[in-house]
Design a protein around this motif. Structure first.
Motif, PDB file in Angstrom:
ATOM      1  N   ARG A 115      -1.718  33.888   9.985  1.00 33.54           N
ATOM      2  CA  ARG A 115      -2.827  34.061  10.929  1.00 33.54           C
ATOM      3  C   ARG A 115      -4.169  34.023  10.209  1.00 33.54           C
ATOM      4  O   ARG A 115      -5.141  33.431  10.699  1.00 33.54           O
ATOM      5  CB  ARG A 115      -2.679  35.393  11.661  1.00 33.54           C
ATOM      6  N   LYS A 122       0.983  45.358  18.964  1.00 33.61           N
ATOM      7  CA  LYS A 122       2.403  45.559  18.726  1.00 33.61           C
ATOM      8  C   LYS A 122       3.203  44.501  19.477  1.00 33.61           C
ATOM      9  O   LYS A 122       3.048  44.336  20.690  1.00 33.61           O
ATOM     10  CB  LYS A 122       2.813  46.948  19.204  1.00 33.61           C
ATOM     11  N   LEU A 123       4.042  43.779  18.733  1.00 33.45           N
ATOM     12  CA  LEU A 123       4.852  42.702  19.311  1.00 33.45           C
ATOM     13  C   LEU A 123       6.304  43.144  19.390  1.00 33.45           C
ATOM     14  O   LEU A 123       6.767  43.940  18.556  1.00 33.45           O
ATOM     15  CB  LEU A 123       4.734  41.429  18.462  1.00 33.45           C
ATOM     16  N   ASN A 124       7.040  42.574  20.342  1.00 32.69           N
ATOM     17  CA  ASN A 124       8.470  42.845  20.404  1.00 32.69           C
ATOM     18  C   ASN A 124       9.216  41.883  19.490  1.00 32.69           C
ATOM     19  O   ASN A 124       8.642  41.007  18.838  1.00 32.69           O
ATOM     20  CB  ASN A 124       8.961  42.741  21.848  1.00 32.69           C
ATOM     21  N   THR A 125      10.538  42.055  19.427  1.00 31.18           N
ATOM     22  CA  THR A 125      11.349  41.285  18.475  1.00 31.18           C
ATOM     23  C   THR A 125      11.298  39.807  18.792  1.00 31.18           C
ATOM     24  O   THR A 125      11.138  38.963  17.899  1.00 31.18           O
ATOM     25  CB  THR A 125      12.798  41.789  18.529  1.00 31.18           C
ATOM     26  N   ALA A 126      11.400  39.448  20.077  1.00 31.08           N
ATOM     27  CA  ALA A 126      11.413  38.036  20.452  1.00 31.08           C
ATOM     28  C   ALA A 126      10.094  37.364  20.081  1.00 31.08           C
ATOM     29  O   ALA A 126      10.064  36.244  19.560  1.00 31.08           O
ATOM     30  CB  ALA A 126      11.680  37.899  21.949  1.00 31.08           C
ATOM     31  N   ALA A 127       8.957  38.064  20.317  1.00 33.97           N
ATOM     32  CA  ALA A 127       7.660  37.471  19.986  1.00 33.97           C
ATOM     33  C   ALA A 127       7.495  37.284  18.483  1.00 33.97           C
ATOM     34  O   ALA A 127       6.977  36.265  18.010  1.00 33.97           O
ATOM     35  CB  ALA A 127       6.543  38.361  20.533  1.00 33.97           C
ATOM     36  N   ILE A 128       7.960  38.274  17.701  1.00 34.16           N
ATOM     37  CA  ILE A 128       7.856  38.160  16.240  1.00 34.16           C
ATOM     38  C   ILE A 128       8.676  36.980  15.736  1.00 34.16           C
ATOM     39  O   ILE A 128       8.207  36.154  14.934  1.00 34.16           O
ATOM     40  CB  ILE A 128       8.296  39.475  15.585  1.00 34.16           C
ATOM     41  N   ARG A 153       9.719  34.364  17.417  1.00 34.37           N
ATOM     42  CA  ARG A 153       9.185  33.102  17.908  1.00 34.37           C
ATOM     43  C   ARG A 153       7.973  32.658  17.098  1.00 34.37           C
ATOM     44  O   ARG A 153       7.861  31.497  16.684  1.00 34.37           O
ATOM     45  CB  ARG A 153       8.795  33.267  19.384  1.00 34.37           C
ATOM     46  N   GLU A 154       7.051  33.616  16.801  1.00 32.35           N
ATOM     47  CA  GLU A 154       5.871  33.260  16.033  1.00 32.35           C
ATOM     48  C   GLU A 154       6.227  32.935  14.586  1.00 32.35           C
ATOM     49  O   GLU A 154       5.643  32.031  13.964  1.00 32.35           O
ATOM     50  CB  GLU A 154       4.872  34.413  16.094  1.00 32.35           C
ATOM     51  N   ILE A 163       3.659  36.368   9.070  1.00 29.50           N
ATOM     52  CA  ILE A 163       2.815  36.017  10.219  1.00 29.50           C
ATOM     53  C   ILE A 163       1.364  36.420   9.962  1.00 29.50           C
ATOM     54  O   ILE A 163       0.421  35.678  10.278  1.00 29.50           O
ATOM     55  CB  ILE A 163       3.352  36.688  11.493  1.00 29.50           C
TER      56      ILE A 163
END
Length: 646
Positions: A545, A297-303, A305-306, A541
């Motif tokens: 991946r 589970k990723l947070n908003t910033a990580a999503i 950014r990726e 994403i």
């Protein structure tokens, strides 16, 4: 002494009666003056002056007496608190007026051990110049405290120290009180009445206990969750053993050769593999768990950014495809040249590493030679230093004899000076005694005048207090009627009554509540839009991946196929360094053979040179083992690739 003892006892008695919360200092002095009318005028004036001074400077005296009880007077009773206040006041404010001889008489009239402890604590120069001065400076000005109190006390300190020594001598010569034997308590028998025989009590009925419920069978059974876990563990174990068996079969398939004439049937192959397969050791405590395929589970910033990273990569790939479509060249030649350059760089790095190792070994041999040369030079310097030290010791002995002769002459001169000082001190003491007697007569007259002035001032203060209290007792009308609907009428803009102000505040709160609800709705809609955008980004994403994983797997296969063991470095620099290292080692061994054999010594730890030589030898062996391992891996990889091709 009895006269001063009675005066001090009267002052202490009056101080013990004073309560600051019940009456003021002036009223208490009036009451004390009325109570002391039967005494002589001189005695009454002395008592009132000391009493008024103790009340006026009570805060200063309390600082010293409280510290005395906390530090040095732990064993002194608290009933002597007023006694220590009076002695502290006389030493601080009345020592110049009374004179030192009269002060000594007052001190000797009190208990010797208490006075010795208190005066030793109060007239200690460290206490006077440190915390006493600091605490008094918090109440009065620093300059006033230093000039009027601290400096006079420091001047009187030598005389007070002599008085303390005299008190110690008196205390040492006092006979110790004989201990009287305590009266022993004589026990007596108790006159007890004979108890009556007790009657036999009636037995109480035995209460019936309710029948308990039997223990349920589920208590001794294993829970269903535990049974499911055991089944899952057994299944995972069986599956892991099967996978391990297959892996061993695959390894033996590559390792076991077959003869040319033997037909490769499936049954014979399996039998041979099972016969050559090593036995698998089963461990009963081995536990396997199912791997969860739940994504991280990723947070908003990580999503975000990726997603932006993959978006840039896709744009770059599209640009590259467009350039290829337009006729741009391929990078295959450049990549081939790059591989060659990288191979040359790796070879150069290996040669440079070998050069550094040989340079370190060469520097190690040179350091051993330099250390031996340095040891020989140090030995010569040590012999020279011993000769110089012997000469210096002889000179110091001669100088010490001269200093002892000069010290004896100085001691004789100091003895003569001390004899002259004692005569001058006796003459000065007689002059001071005469001055003290004159000052005492003047102080008695001043005490009488100050007592009359204080009485007149106290009477005037009492009259003023009575007038102020009479003014305070006059009734004052309090209370004011307020009309909330009335406008104040100050002439200001926007002036309104309290009722209108409350209504406007209620309307303003209602409008603020509606604005908050509208903002809340807008925020919820914005959150929903952002969550939908994030879901789209997460889908992109996941696709990127998967594509990146496939491309990475392909690149890894290509890299494994193209890897080859590095060739051992053969360079002119390496050969030259090896030759130099061998020459230095031969030179060192030749010098070691020429040196005389050392005398046998006790067992000691290995020298640093041997440890460093062993370190370099182990390092060279590890490098050779690592090179052989890389060569074996390369040959095994080539053999495996040939088997796969077959």
């Amino acid at each position: 002494m009895a006269y001063y003892r009675k005066c001090i006892e009267t002052v202490i008695e009056q101080l013990d009666k004073f309560k600051a919360e019940k009456c003021s200092a002036g009223q208490f002095l009036e009451l004390a003056s009325a109570a002391l009318q039967t005494l002589s005028p001189q005695k009454r004036a002395f008592i009132l002056e000391v009493l008024s001074g103790c009340l006026e400077y009570r805060r200063l005296l309390a600082v010293v007496v409280d510290a005395f009880y906390a530090r040095a007077g732990c064993l002194c009773p608290h009933a002597d608190y007023s006694l220590f206040e009076v002695i502290c006041y006389l030493a601080t404010f009345q020592l110049e007026e009374l004179g030192f001889q009269l002060f000594c008489d007052i001190v000797r009239s009190q208990p010797v051990d208490k006075m010795r402890k208190f005066l030793g604590f109060f007239f200690n120069p460290i206490n006077l110049c440190s915390w006493i001065k600091d605490e008094w400076s918090l109440i009065y000005e620093i300059a006033h405290v230093r000039e009027n109190w601290i400096d006079p006390l420091m001047r009187w300190q030598p005389e007070v120290q002599e008085l303390i020594d005299q008190l110690e001598e008196v205390l040492a010569h006092q006979p110790t009180p004989s201990k009287t034997k305590a009266k022993v308590t004589e026990p007596k028998e108790f006159k007890l009445t004979v108890p009556r025989p007790r009657a036999i009590p009636v037995p109480e009925p035995i209460p019936s206990v309710a029948k308990s419920k039997p223990v349920p069978r589920s208590t001794y059974l294993q829970p269903k969750e535990q049974q499911l876990l055991e089944v899952t563990k057994r299944h995972n174990r069986w599956k892991a053993e099967e996978l391990l068996l297959r892996a061993n079969i695959e390894e033996l398939r590559c390792a076991v050769p077959r003869s040319r004439g033997e037909p490769l049937t499936q049954g014979s192959q399996k039998q041979k593999q099972l016969r050559l397969m090593p036995r698998i050791l089963r461990t009963p405590k081995l536990t396997f768990y199912k791997t969860s395929n739940v994504p991280v589970k990723l947070n908003t910033a990580a999503i975000l950014r990726e997603g932006s990273l993959y978006q840039r990569q896709v744009e770059k790939e599209l640009e590259r495809v467009d350039k290829l479509v337009d006729g741009a060249g391929d990078f295959s030649e450049f990549l081939e040249w790059q591989r060659k350059v990288q191979a040359e760089d790796r070879a150069e790095q290996l040669a440079a590493g070998e050069c550094r190792r040989l340079q370190g070994k060469l520097s190690h041999e040179e350091a051993i030679l330099a250390r031996r040369h340095l040891a020989q030079g140090n030995k010569q310097k040590a012999d020279q230093k011993k000769e110089e030290t012997a000469e210096l010791m002889q000179q110091c002995a001669e100088r010490r004899l001269q200093e002892e002769m000069s010290l004896k002459e100085q001691v004789q001169q100091v003895v003569e000076v001390q004899r002259n000082v004692k005569a001058a001190q006796m003459k000065l003491l007689r002059g001071r005694q005469q001055i003290v007697q004159e000052v005492m007569e003047e102080s008695r007259e001043l005490l009488q005048r100050s007592a009359e002035a204080a009485k007149e001032e106290q009477r005037r203060r009492c009259e003023l207090i009575a007038q102020l209290r009479a003014l305070e007792t006059q009734p004052v009308r309090k209370g004011k009627l307020v009309d909330l609907t009335q406008t104040p009428g100050y002439g200001l803009e926007g002036e309104m009554s309290v009722v209108e102000l409350r209504e406007r505040l209620a309307l303003r709160k209602e409008s603020q509540r509606r604005e908050e609800e509208e903002k809340r709705d807008q925020i919820i809609q914005g959150k929903r839009a952002r969550s939908q955008g994030l879901q789209n980004v997460v889908e992109r994403i996941s696709l990127c991946r998967a594509a990146m994983g496939r491309s990475a797997a392909l690149r890894w296969e290509e890299k494994k196929a193209g890897c080859a063991p590095p060739a051992p470095p053969q360079d002119e620099r390496v050969l030259e360094l090896r030759r130099q290292v061998e020459e230095k080692a031969a030179e060192r061994r030749g010098q070691a053979a020429l040196l005389p054999a050392p005398a046998p010594r006790a067992a000691r730890p290995r020298p640093r040179a041997q440890l460093e030589a062993q370190h370099w030898l182990e390092l060279e062996r590890s490098r050779e083992r690592r090179l052989r391992t890389l060569q074996r891996r390369g040959s095994a990889g080539g053999h495996a690739r040939r088997l796969e091709a077959a």
